[in-house]
Structures are given as structure tokens and as C-alpha cells.
Design a protein around this motif. Structure first.
Motif, PDB file in Angstrom:
ATOM      1  N   GLU A   1     -17.623  -2.728  -6.145  1.00 47.87           N
ATOM      2  CA  GLU A   1     -16.604  -2.825  -5.092  1.00 47.87           C
ATOM      3  C   GLU A   1     -15.212  -2.628  -5.675  1.00 47.87           C
ATOM      4  N   LYS A   2     -14.989  -3.226  -6.850  1.00 49.13           N
ATOM      5  CA  LYS A   2     -13.674  -3.103  -7.488  1.00 49.13           C
ATOM      6  C   LYS A   2     -13.417  -1.652  -7.897  1.00 49.13           C
TER       7      LYS A   2
ATOM      8  N   LEU B   1      -6.414  -8.641  -3.812  1.00 50.40           N
ATOM      9  CA  LEU B   1      -6.310  -7.261  -3.359  1.00 50.40           C
ATOM     10  C   LEU B   1      -6.638  -7.219  -1.882  1.00 50.40           C
ATOM     11  N   SER B   2      -5.691  -6.769  -1.080  1.00 50.49           N
ATOM     12  CA  SER B   2      -5.853  -6.723   0.386  1.00 50.49           C
ATOM     13  C   SER B   2      -6.293  -8.068   0.931  1.00 50.49           C
TER      14      SER B   2
ATOM     15  N   LYS C   1       0.845  -1.197   0.000  1.00 48.98           N
ATOM     16  CA  LYS C   1       0.000   0.000   0.000  1.00 48.98           C
ATOM     17  C   LYS C   1       0.879   1.244   0.000  1.00 48.98           C
TER      18      LYS C   1
ATOM     19  N   LYS D   1     -14.425   1.010  -6.454  1.00 53.31           N
ATOM     20  CA  LYS D   1     -14.084   1.822  -5.282  1.00 53.31           C
ATOM     21  C   LYS D   1     -12.642   1.609  -4.855  1.00 53.31           C
ATOM     22  N   LYS D   2     -12.087   0.477  -5.240  1.00 55.39           N
ATOM     23  CA  LYS D   2     -10.728   0.134  -4.830  1.00 55.39           C
ATOM     24  C   LYS D   2      -9.682   0.513  -5.882  1.00 55.39           C
TER      25      LYS D   2
ATOM     26  N   PRO E   1      -9.627   6.202  -5.807  1.00 57.89           N
ATOM     27  CA  PRO E   1      -9.302   4.796  -5.595  1.00 57.89           C
ATOM     28  C   PRO E   1      -8.183   4.617  -4.574  1.00 57.89           C
ATOM     29  N   GLU E   2      -8.047   3.412  -4.085  1.00 53.78           N
ATOM     30  CA  GLU E   2      -6.901   3.084  -3.245  1.00 53.78           C
ATOM     31  C   GLU E   2      -5.695   2.731  -4.104  1.00 53.78           C
TER      32      GLU E   2
END
Length: 493
Positions: free
Chosen positions: A72-73, A60-61, A26, A75-76, A157-158
Motif C-alpha cells: 500500500e505504501k 499520509l492522507s 497534495k 502505491k502511494k 506514486p502520489e
């Protein structure tokens, strides 16, 4: 954050990606590197789900990426690919607003005040607000790329996946874009996975790089991976030279073409001209020489064709001497971008030129000398503030091929020759009354033609190093004696 375990895949039963393991943390900026055909875009599509995995896992995570819903994807992860194609005729603002879709609530998915704040912010920082009402098809390729980046950032996004994000950008906008991404990485903890073609850009911005070769990682490591010339030549099949960036501790790469340089040197003694008058000495060679120098301009290791020594008055003082030299060169039609420039208060007619030939190597030294600022560098006396006429300016020209290490050796050999001349002439530091090692304002240049077989050494234990020392010794001694003679005449008068 992103984990790849034994990832295998491609466009047919024959995989292009052949077992990739990778973990991206991250907040990390990871650059995927490799030539066309190495599998970069295929790996990118396997990660994003555009191509199915034949084997392995992408998570992912800690959660398998295929198990995420599309919302959901989104947002990430945000994705920015090479293609700047949009099917419908949207305005720039409308395209950027699509990035807010994963965060919109309710059945009608209307943009909230918070959504508009985000949109306005990303348009400002990506410099796309100026054409927010323009239709996307009406803007340039580089502008389209910035709009799609704004859309990706609007997703908040992250992780950001980038496939050659600077493909349509000029140098200015390339650096603006990646500076922005780097800032988001550092301030917002954004994780960046980017396919990059430019190895120098990757070195400047990435935290780690992965070198992809025939569908496998040859190496994954920090940016010092890009210092391994043999490995880079294997992957890219071109001759690569690495060097350090001049202002930050990161490598930069130079590619060497395969074509043969056809320009041939004439006899060394016929390859240059010298112009000397009361204002300047100007040596011009018919081709650039590889140089190392502490001149007022043209310092460091360079390729230089013009070599100048300018006369200044004994009370000359300027906070920007480099600017003065550039102005003088412009006045005399000497291209300062291709020149080394020095200064001296001694009379230029006292210039000394000495030559020497060591087997098949020609060496020439051009020296002007004054010793009013003679200094013993080992003396504990404080550095003097009152500067008098006294600078030893030395230019050494050699018909040979030196490595960068040999250039440094050559500078040492020239310095040793100068110091020995001063000691034999019993030149003393007036403050300490001890033997001087030089003057407080010496300038020194070594320039080589880079003809012939390369040598890695030019120290005092080598033939060429001895030759450098001898010719500098002779020229320095003669120049100092000329200075003495002129000083005595002026004292009598």
C-alpha cells in the motif's frame, strides 16, 4: 497530504530531530534545506520508516503511515535516495521494471502490456532508453541516478520523496531532471518532498521551503524565505547576498568567501589606460569596476573592466547593434564579456575628459556629444522616426565604494548634471521648440572602484553626488560646444 506532528527521532536516545510539525499539501513541491548535520537525512529516514519515531506521528492522507502495508505504501510513495547501490547485476530496464511491482496482479506478478507502456514512457522522458539493456554497474553515477528516478516514476506514486536527487548530476542533467519533476507535479498532481543542497535550484523550483537548523525548523515558508540574508547566514555560517533572478520573480543567492582580496589599487589616475582613434575609444582598467549602464552591451549592474565607445556612420542602421559591437571588439582584441559598449556618430576626436576631486574621492567623466536628436521628454510631440547625428554618451568613473542604491543615485546625479548643461546652453527639441532634456539615444555609464568605506547614497544632496553632477555638467557643456563648432565648420564648407 503528508503530515508530521511533533516528530522526534534519531540514531540514539539523544534525538537529532527535536519536535517537527509540517503539513505538505497534495501537488506541492516542498524543499527541505539546511547544512550538513542539520538533520535533513534523519528527518527523511523518519518519514520513510528507515528510522523509528521516538515521539510524534507521520500520516499520509489522514492515515498513520506505519499502518500501511509495504504494498500500500509503495502505491502511494516512491523514494529516491542518494545511494545508487544495487545488490544484483540487473540491466537498466530490469531495475526500472521493479517500479511496477506494486501494481502487478496475480501470484506470479508478471508485467502486463500496461506495465510495459509505463516503463517505455519513463525511459523516454528520463533519457535512459539508450542504455536499457546495459548492466546497471556499467553506467555512470549520473546515469544511475536517472535510472533510479525512472524506477520511482514507474511506480506512479502520489508522492515522491527525494534525498539530494541531483547529487551526481551535472548542470544540464540537474535541470533536465527537476524540469521533468516539475512537469509531473503540474500535470499529474505529483507531490514532491525533496532534500536539496543548492539553494538557487530550490528557489527556482520549490513552492515552499523549510529551513532546518539543529534539528528544528527555523522557518517554513514560500521561496521569499530565501531573501532573508541574516537568517541564511545564521544557518549556513557564510556571508550571503540575495538578488532577484533577471527573468523570473524569484531570489537567487550569492555566497561571499572569507578570504581577503589582496589586489590593491594603484593611484586612481594610474589605474587605467585610454586608447582613442577614429574608430573607437577604449578605456581599460587594471581591475574590474562595479558598473550600472544602459550601454548597447554590458547593460545593467555588472563588474566591468573595458569601456568602449564606437564610431558609426550617420546613416548606420542595424537590427542587432549588440552583435556588431561584439564583432568589433573581437576584431580589436577587446573581451566583450568584460566590456560596456556604446555607439555614436559624432567624431571621436571631440571626446571630452573632465576630472574632479571631492575630498578623497576622484571622479572622471568621458563624454562625446551630438544634439541632432535633442528631445524634450515632457513634450507631447510624437517620437521622431528620422534619426540624425546626435547622441550624448557619458561615462563616469569614481574612486569610491557604492551600494547598489548609491549606483542608482549616481546615475540620477549624472543625468541631472547633463540636463542642466543642456538647459544652460539653451539646447531645444526641434519639434516642440522647448528646452531639451537629452537626446533620443543617450547612453550613460557609472563605474566605481569599490574601494574605501561603502556609501549608500550618491544623490544631489551628497558630496559625491554633487561632484558627479558638476563633472558631468562640465564635460557635457564642453562636448556640445565642440559639436557646435564642428557643425558650423561643415556648414561653411
Amino acid at each position: 497530504m503528508l503530515s508530521l506532528k511533533n516528530v522526534v527521532g534519531g540514531y540514539s536516545n539523544t534525538p537529532i530531530i527535536k519536535g517537527i510539525d509540517l503539513a505538505i499539501e497534495k501537488g506541492e513541491f516542498f524543499a527541505l534545506l539546511g547544512p550538513n548535520g542539520s538533520g535533513k537525512t534523519t528527518l527523511f529516514k523518519l518519514i520513510t520508516g528507515q528510522l523509528p519515531l521516538q515521539k510524534g506521528e507521520v500520516s499520509l492522507s489522514g492515515q498513520s503511515l506505519p499502518s500501511f502495508t509495504k504494498l500500500e505504501k509503495a502505491k502511494k510513495i516512491a523514494v529516491l535516495s542518494q545511494e545508487a547501490h544495487v545488490s544484483f547485476d540487473y540491466t537498466v530496464e530490469e531495475i526500472i521494471s521493479l517500479g511496477r511491482y506494486p501494481h502487478q496482479k496475480g501470484f506470479l506478478k508478471k508485467l502486463s502490456k500496461e506495465d510495459w507502456n509505463v516503463i517505455e514512457n519513463v525511459m523516454e522522458i528520463t533519457k535512459t532508453k539508450q542504455f536499457q539493456k546495459t548492466q546497471f554497474r556499467m553506467i555512470s553515477g549520473g546515469e544511475k541516478q536517472r535510472v533510479l528516478l525512472a524506477k520511482a516514476l514507474a511506480q506512479e506514486p502520489e508522492m515522491l520523496l527525494l534525498d539530494e536527487p541531483t547529487n551526481h548530476l551535472d548542470i544540464k542533467h540537474t535541470f533536465q531532471m527537476i524540469d521533468l519533476l516539475k512537469k509531473w507535479q503540474q500535470t499529474k498532481g505529483l507531490t514532491i518532498f525533496a532534500i536539496l543542497h543548492d539553494l538557487n535550484v530550490a528557489s527556482l523550483y520549490a513552492d515552499r521551503v523549510g529551513l532546518l537548523h539543529h534539528g528544528k525548523f527555523l522557518e517554513v515558508g514560500d521561496i521569499n524565505t530565501l531573501r532573508k540574508e541574516d537568517q541564511l547566514e545564521k544557518v549556513y555560517e557564510v556571508q550571503v547576498k540575495t538578488q532577484s533572478h533577471p527573468t523570473i520573480p524569484k531570489p537567487q543567492l550569492l555566497m561571499t568567501p572569507n578570504y581577503v582580496q589582496t589586489n590593491e589599487w594603484r593611484n586612481f589616475s594610474e589605474s587605467f589606460s585610454i586608447e582613442q582613434n577614429e574608430k573607437y575609444i577604449h578605456l581599460q582598467f587594471n581591475q574590474p569596476l562595479r558598473t550600472i549602464s544602459n550601454g548597447v552591451i554590458g547593460e545593467g549592474i555588472q563588474w566591468i573592466q573595458h569601456f568602449c565607445n564606437f564610431h558609426v556612420e550617420k546613416h548606420y542602421h542595424c537590427s542587432e547593434p549588440d552583435k556588431d559591437i561584439r564583432n568589433w571588439m573581437e576584431e580589436y582584441n577587446i573581451p566583450h564579456h568584460q566590456a560596456v559598449g556604446m555607439m555614436t556618430a559624432v567624431k571621436l576626436e571631440d571626446m571630452v575628459v573632465c576630472t574632479k576631486r571631492m575630498e578623497d574621492i576622484s571622479i572622471m567623466a568621458v563624454v562625446t556629444a551630438g544634439i541632432g536628436n535633442a528631445v524634450d521628454i515632457s513634450s507631447k510631440e510624437e517620437a521622431r522616426q528620422d534619426v540624425k547625428i546626435g547622441t550624448i554618451n557619458t561615462m563616469v568613473f569614481i574612486d569610491a565604494h557604492f551600494s547598489d542604491g548609491a549606483l542608482v543615485n549616481g546615475i540620477m546625479s549624472a543625468t541631472e548634471g547633463k540636463v542642466k548643461a543642456l538647459q544652460d546652453l539653451q539646447i531645444k527639441d526641434p519639434l516642440s521648440n522647448t528646452l531639451a532634456s537629452g537626446t533620443s539615444t543617450d547612453s550613460l555609464l557609472l563605474a566605481v572602484t569599490q574601494q574605501g568605506e561603502s556609501t549608500p547614497y550618491a544623490g544631489s544632496g551628497t558630496l559625491v553626488g554633487k561632484g558627479i553632477g558638476e563633472v558631468v555638467y562640465e564635460a557635457t557643456a564642453k562636448a556640445v560646444k565642440k559639436y557646435w563648432k564642428r557643425v558650423k565648420v561643415n556648414d561653411i564648407s
